[in-house]
Design a protein around this motif. Structure first.
Motif, short mmCIF file in Angstrom:
data_model
loop_
_atom_site.label_atom_id
_atom_site.label_comp_id
_atom_site.label_asym_id
_atom_site.label_seq_id
_atom_site.Cartn_x
_atom_site.Cartn_y
_atom_site.Cartn_z
N LEU A 2 6.33 5.71 0.65
CA LEU A 2 5.71 5.04 1.79
C LEU A 2 4.49 4.20 1.39
N ILE A 3 3.52 4.83 0.70
CA ILE A 3 2.30 4.10 0.32
C ILE A 3 2.64 2.93 -0.60
N GLY A 4 3.56 3.16 -1.55
CA GLY A 4 3.95 2.09 -2.46
C GLY A 4 4.60 0.93 -1.73
N TRP A 5 5.43 1.27 -0.75
CA TRP A 5 6.09 0.22 0.03
C TRP A 5 5.08 -0.54 0.88
N LEU A 6 4.16 0.19 1.53
CA LEU A 6 3.13 -0.46 2.34
C LEU A 6 2.28 -1.39 1.49
N ALA A 7 1.90 -0.92 0.30
CA ALA A 7 1.08 -1.74 -0.59
C ALA A 7 1.82 -3.01 -0.99
N TYR A 8 3.10 -2.87 -1.29
CA TYR A 8 3.91 -4.03 -1.69
C TYR A 8 4.01 -5.07 -0.57
N VAL A 9 4.33 -4.60 0.62
CA VAL A 9 4.49 -5.52 1.75
C VAL A 9 3.15 -6.18 2.10
N ALA A 10 2.04 -5.45 1.89
CA ALA A 10 0.72 -5.98 2.19
C ALA A 10 0.24 -7.00 1.14
N GLY A 11 1.04 -7.19 0.08
CA GLY A 11 0.71 -8.21 -0.90
C GLY A 11 0.02 -7.72 -2.15
N THR A 12 0.03 -6.41 -2.39
CA THR A 12 -0.57 -5.86 -3.60
C THR A 12 0.17 -6.36 -4.84
N LEU A 13 -0.57 -6.68 -5.88
CA LEU A 13 0.02 -7.06 -7.16
C LEU A 13 -0.01 -5.84 -8.07
N PHE A 14 1.11 -5.57 -8.73
CA PHE A 14 1.20 -4.39 -9.59
C PHE A 14 1.19 -4.82 -11.06
#
Length: 273
Positions: free
Chosen positions: A109-121
């Motif tokens: 969940l947190i990883g998906w939210l971060a991804y959709v919010a535009g986080t760069l990994f």
């Protein structure tokens, strides 16, 4: 910590329920309409969600210095790293897209939210990956974005400041942007350091959240330091930018770098890049 300084069980349970409901609202927004919003609209939604989340957790934010705006263009925001709370606290004032270690993308969940919010990994085990991320960061900044990194690359207990890694400061030079140093301090109402906020040692995210929710009131001090224009005299390489940004963050924390106490950072829970 005295028992009188602990949130009663009933109130704590209420916080958990409200926080879960608030998280569900965030998931719904992200899943249904977040991607269709313009960046300015996303920033407004994100800031409002973060402010409400802090209110539920009993956190009060005090701002020192000059806030560059809720989504300042062509800006690289750099801050000390204490907790998973850092992202929420920063977004309650200045909304940014963050850089995080690659492993977070796999978190439920947190990883998906971060991804959709535009986080760069970023793959921190691969030095060459910093070059890829710098290019993406620079492009996003040039397109009017506000990006954020935690250059300590790991969390500490907040009593001191770890060395800054300079690699991602290159993005500010590539973009001709501004580096905005920010200091984060978690404290009690009497001004003493709130160590329960620190996400360190071998505690899990759930254990850390339990500690945070046990505190009746969290005071978060956000101090904006002097903006640094990348490429100016004395700031024309990433090492100079990183060192000056670290000085500004130290000033905001009331630390003298030469005399700053060594933060308790090992073993730490690495949550950002």
């Amino acid at each position: 910590m005295k028992s009188t300084d602990t949130t009663p069980i009933v109130a704590r349970f209420g916080r958990v329920l409200r926080l879960l409901a608030h998280l569900a609202i965030g998931v719904f927004i992200v899943a249904t309409r977040y991607s269709r919003l313009a960046q300015a609209e996303r920033a407004v939604v994100t800031r409002r969600w973060a402010q409400q989340a802090l209110k539920i957790m009993g956190a009060v934010v005090t701002v020192r210095g000059i806030n560059p705006g809720f989504y300042p263009p062509n800006t690289l925001l750099v801050a000390n790293h204490v907790s998973w709370l850092d992202i929420i606290a920063l977004n309650s004032c200045t909304v940014s897209r963050f850089v995080a270690k690659r492993e977070i993308r796999k978190w439920p969940l947190i990883g998906w939210l971060a991804y959709v919010a535009g986080t760069l990994f970023i793959d921190r085990g691969n030095r060459r990956d910093a070059s890829r991320v710098n290019q993406i960061l620079a492009e996003a900044m040039q397109n009017g974005g506000c990006m954020a990194v935690f250059p300590e690359s790991t969390t500490s207990d907040g009593s001191g400041l770890l060395p800054f890694k300079a690699s991602l400061f290159e993005a500010a030079l590539l973009a001709g942007g501004t580096v905005q140093p920010v200091s984060l301090r978690y404290q009690r109402p009497d001004g003493s350091l709130l160590r329960e906020a620190a996400y360190i040692d071998d505690i899990s995210l759930l254990q850390s959240m339990r500690l945070v929710l046990s505190v009746p009131r969290i005071e978060i001090e956000i101090c904006y330091g002097k903006p640094l224009k990348a490429g100016d005299a004395g700031l024309d390489n990433r090492f100079q930018l990183a060192e000056e940004a670290r000085r500004e963050v130290a000033r905001g924390l009331g630390l003298q770098l030469e005399e700053a106490p060594a933060p308790q950072a090992a073993p730490a829970v690495e949550t950002g890049a």
